[in-house]
Design a protein around this motif. Structure first.
Motif, PDB file in Angstrom:
ATOM      1  N   LEU A  51       0.853  -1.180   0.000  1.00  0.00           N
ATOM      2  CA  LEU A  51       0.000   0.000   0.000  1.00  0.00           C
ATOM      3  C   LEU A  51       0.888   1.229   0.000  1.00  0.00           C
ATOM      4  O   LEU A  51       1.848   1.309   0.764  1.00  0.00           O
ATOM      5  CB  LEU A  51      -0.909   0.010   1.233  1.00  0.00           C
ATOM      6  N   VAL A  52       0.561   2.186  -0.845  1.00  0.00           N
ATOM      7  CA  VAL A  52       1.403   3.357  -1.071  1.00  0.00           C
ATOM      8  C   VAL A  52       0.760   4.602  -0.477  1.00  0.00           C
ATOM      9  O   VAL A  52      -0.458   4.780  -0.546  1.00  0.00           O
ATOM     10  CB  VAL A  52       1.631   3.549  -2.590  1.00  0.00           C
ATOM     11  N   GLN A  53       1.597   5.462   0.077  1.00  0.00           N
ATOM     12  CA  GLN A  53       1.192   6.776   0.559  1.00  0.00           C
ATOM     13  C   GLN A  53       2.307   7.723   0.136  1.00  0.00           C
ATOM     14  O   GLN A  53       3.422   7.642   0.650  1.00  0.00           O
ATOM     15  CB  GLN A  53       1.022   6.749   2.078  1.00  0.00           C
ATOM     16  N   GLY A  54       2.048   8.562  -0.870  1.00  0.00           N
ATOM     17  CA  GLY A  54       3.099   9.470  -1.371  1.00  0.00           C
ATOM     18  C   GLY A  54       4.265   8.682  -1.935  1.00  0.00           C
ATOM     19  O   GLY A  54       4.089   7.831  -2.800  1.00  0.00           O
ATOM     20  N   ASN A  55       5.473   8.944  -1.421  1.00  0.00           N
ATOM     21  CA  ASN A  55       6.652   8.229  -1.915  1.00  0.00           C
ATOM     22  C   ASN A  55       7.095   7.121  -0.962  1.00  0.00           C
ATOM     23  O   ASN A  55       8.221   6.652  -1.026  1.00  0.00           O
ATOM     24  CB  ASN A  55       7.807   9.198  -2.195  1.00  0.00           C
ATOM     25  N   GLY A  56       6.196   6.680  -0.083  1.00  0.00           N
ATOM     26  CA  GLY A  56       6.488   5.594   0.836  1.00  0.00           C
ATOM     27  C   GLY A  56       5.461   4.492   0.696  1.00  0.00           C
ATOM     28  O   GLY A  56       4.450   4.640  -0.001  1.00  0.00           O
ATOM     29  N   ALA A  57       5.718   3.387   1.355  1.00  0.00           N
ATOM     30  CA  ALA A  57       4.809   2.250   1.266  1.00  0.00           C
ATOM     31  C   ALA A  57       4.921   1.377   2.500  1.00  0.00           C
ATOM     32  O   ALA A  57       5.924   1.413   3.212  1.00  0.00           O
ATOM     33  CB  ALA A  57       5.118   1.426   0.014  1.00  0.00           C
ATOM     34  N   VAL A  58       3.865   0.606   2.750  1.00  0.00           N
ATOM     35  CA  VAL A  58       3.887  -0.441   3.755  1.00  0.00           C
ATOM     36  C   VAL A  58       3.560  -1.747   3.055  1.00  0.00           C
ATOM     37  O   VAL A  58       2.897  -1.767   2.020  1.00  0.00           O
ATOM     38  CB  VAL A  58       2.881  -0.196   4.914  1.00  0.00           C
ATOM     39  N   MET A  59       4.079  -2.831   3.621  1.00  0.00           N
ATOM     40  CA  MET A  59       3.761  -4.160   3.130  1.00  0.00           C
ATOM     41  C   MET A  59       3.005  -4.873   4.249  1.00  0.00           C
ATOM     42  O   MET A  59       3.279  -4.642   5.429  1.00  0.00           O
ATOM     43  CB  MET A  59       5.025  -4.922   2.760  1.00  0.00           C
ATOM     44  N   LEU A  60       2.058  -5.729   3.859  1.00  0.00           N
ATOM     45  CA  LEU A  60       1.324  -6.462   4.878  1.00  0.00           C
ATOM     46  C   LEU A  60       0.826  -7.777   4.318  1.00  0.00           C
ATOM     47  O   LEU A  60       0.831  -8.003   3.109  1.00  0.00           O
ATOM     48  CB  LEU A  60       0.164  -5.623   5.426  1.00  0.00           C
ATOM     49  N   GLY A  61       0.397  -8.629   5.242  1.00  0.00           N
ATOM     50  CA  GLY A  61      -0.151  -9.916   4.861  1.00  0.00           C
ATOM     51  C   GLY A  61      -0.981 -10.487   5.990  1.00  0.00           C
ATOM     52  O   GLY A  61      -1.088  -9.890   7.068  1.00  0.00           O
ATOM     53  N   SER A  62      -1.557 -11.652   5.743  1.00  0.00           N
ATOM     54  CA  SER A  62      -2.387 -12.333   6.730  1.00  0.00           C
ATOM     55  C   SER A  62      -1.520 -13.101   7.717  1.00  0.00           C
ATOM     56  O   SER A  62      -0.523 -13.724   7.324  1.00  0.00           O
ATOM     57  CB  SER A  62      -3.332 -13.315   6.044  1.00  0.00           C
ATOM     58  N   LYS A  63      -1.931 -13.079   8.985  1.00  0.00           N
ATOM     59  CA  LYS A  63      -1.287 -13.912  10.006  1.00  0.00           C
ATOM     60  C   LYS A  63      -1.662 -15.373   9.765  1.00  0.00           C
ATOM     61  O   LYS A  63      -2.700 -15.663   9.174  1.00  0.00           O
ATOM     62  CB  LYS A  63      -1.782 -13.523  11.400  1.00  0.00           C
ATOM     63  N   GLY A  64      -0.797 -16.266  10.242  1.00  0.00           N
ATOM     64  CA  GLY A  64      -1.127 -17.683  10.236  1.00  0.00           C
ATOM     65  C   GLY A  64      -0.897 -18.411   8.938  1.00  0.00           C
ATOM     66  O   GLY A  64      -1.411 -19.502   8.740  1.00  0.00           O
ATOM     67  N   ARG A  65      -0.111 -17.826   8.033  1.00  0.00           N
ATOM     68  CA  ARG A  65       0.137 -18.470   6.744  1.00  0.00           C
ATOM     69  C   ARG A  65       1.348 -19.386   6.787  1.00  0.00           C
ATOM     70  O   ARG A  65       1.633 -20.097   5.843  1.00  0.00           O
ATOM     71  CB  ARG A  65       0.359 -17.428   5.646  1.00  0.00           C
ATOM     72  N   GLY A  66       2.120 -19.312   7.878  1.00  0.00           N
ATOM     73  CA  GLY A  66       3.347 -20.089   7.962  1.00  0.00           C
ATOM     74  C   GLY A  66       4.500 -19.311   7.364  1.00  0.00           C
ATOM     75  O   GLY A  66       4.350 -18.159   6.959  1.00  0.00           O
ATOM     76  N   GLY A  67       5.645 -19.895   7.335  1.00  0.00           N
ATOM     77  CA  GLY A  67       6.820 -19.230   6.810  1.00  0.00           C
ATOM     78  C   GLY A  67       7.612 -18.542   7.915  1.00  0.00           C
ATOM     79  O   GLY A  67       7.143 -18.369   9.044  1.00  0.00           O
ATOM     80  N   VAL A  68       8.824 -18.148   7.596  1.00  0.00           N
ATOM     81  CA  VAL A  68       9.749 -17.589   8.580  1.00  0.00           C
ATOM     82  C   VAL A  68       9.222 -16.274   9.149  1.00  0.00           C
ATOM     83  O   VAL A  68       9.202 -16.074  10.362  1.00  0.00           O
ATOM     84  CB  VAL A  68      11.155 -17.400   7.962  1.00  0.00           C
ATOM     85  N   PHE A  69       8.788 -15.339   8.290  1.00  0.00           N
ATOM     86  CA  PHE A  69       8.337 -14.034   8.780  1.00  0.00           C
ATOM     87  C   PHE A  69       7.092 -14.179   9.649  1.00  0.00           C
ATOM     88  O   PHE A  69       6.997 -13.600  10.734  1.00  0.00           O
ATOM     89  CB  PHE A  69       8.070 -13.070   7.614  1.00  0.00           C
ATOM     90  N   ASP A  70       6.121 -14.962   9.193  1.00  0.00           N
ATOM     91  CA  ASP A  70       4.897 -15.166   9.960  1.00  0.00           C
ATOM     92  C   ASP A  70       5.215 -15.772  11.323  1.00  0.00           C
ATOM     93  O   ASP A  70       4.677 -15.354  12.343  1.00  0.00           O
ATOM     94  CB  ASP A  70       3.928 -16.051   9.182  1.00  0.00           C
ATOM     95  N   THR A  71       6.114 -16.747  11.357  1.00  0.00           N
ATOM     96  CA  THR A  71       6.507 -17.373  12.615  1.00  0.00           C
ATOM     97  C   THR A  71       7.208 -16.368  13.524  1.00  0.00           C
ATOM     98  O   THR A  71       6.924 -16.297  14.721  1.00  0.00           O
ATOM     99  CB  THR A  71       7.417 -18.588  12.344  1.00  0.00           C
ATOM    100  N   ALA A  72       8.093 -15.566  12.963  1.00  0.00           N
ATOM    101  CA  ALA A  72       8.819 -14.570  13.760  1.00  0.00           C
ATOM    102  C   ALA A  72       7.872 -13.519  14.332  1.00  0.00           C
ATOM    103  O   ALA A  72       8.073 -13.011  15.432  1.00  0.00           O
ATOM    104  CB  ALA A  72       9.892 -13.904  12.908  1.00  0.00           C
TER     105      ALA A  72
END
Length: 137
Positions: A51-72
Motif C-alpha cells: 500500500l502506497v502513501q506518497g513516496n512511501g509504502a507499507v507491506m502487509l499480509g495475513s497472520k497464520g500463513r506459515g513461513g519464517v516471517f509469519d513465525t517470527a
C-alpha cells in the motif's frame, strides 16, 4: 507521504493482520493509502500486499500463513508507523468519517509539526503529520 511519489523507498514497515483484507480496507478508505498490489492465496488469505502513501509504502499480509516471517511475528505486539501528509486536518477528517479510532486529534507540536494519532483495527498505532526530516545520503 508528502511529495509526488515515485522512486524506491529503502524502508518498508511490514505488518501482519488476522484480517488483512479488513486492514487494507481501513488503510485505504480511512487513512488514504492506495493499493499497489495484493496477492491472495487460494484460501483467500493475503499472501502479500503493498500500500502506497506518497513516496512511501507499507507491506502487509495475513497472520497464520506459515513461513519464517509469519513465525517470527507470531507473538509480536502492535507497532507504530509515522506517515507524512500535507494536510493533517483533512486527513484526520477522512479518518474520522471512516470510523477510525482517534487517539489524539490534530495537535501542533513544539518542534513545528502538526500531528494526529489513530489506532487501526488490530491495535497498530498510526501517526500522521507534517514532520518530514531530510535524510542525508
Amino acid at each position: 507521504m508528502a511529495g509526488t511519489g515515485g522512486g524506491r523507498p529503502s524502508v518498508y514497515p511490514t505488518l501482519v493482520y488476522a484480517d488483512a483484507k479488513a486492514a487494507i480496507r481501513q488503510l485505504t478508505e480511512a487513512f488514504g493509502f492506495t493499493e499497489a498490489s495484493v496477492y491472495e492465496g487460494e484460501d483467500g488469505s493475503v499472501l502479500h500486499a503493498e500500500l502506497v502513501q506518497g513516496n512511501g509504502a507499507v507491506m502487509l499480509g495475513s497472520k497464520g500463513r506459515g513461513g519464517v516471517f509469519d513465525t517470527a511475528m507470531k507473538d509480536a505486539g502492535p507497532c507504530g508507523v509515522y506517515v507524512v501528509v500535507d494536510d493533517v486536518d483533512a486527513h484526520h477528517l477522512q479518518a474520522v468519517e471512516h470510523g477510525a479510532d482517534i487517539l489524539m486529534p490534530p495537535t501542533d507540536q513544539e518542534y513545528g509539526s502538526r500531528d494526529y494519532m489513530a489506532r487501526d483495527i488490530e491495535g497498530n498505532i498510526w501517526s500522521f503529520g507534517t514532520y518530514a526530516p531530510e535524510i542525508q545520503a
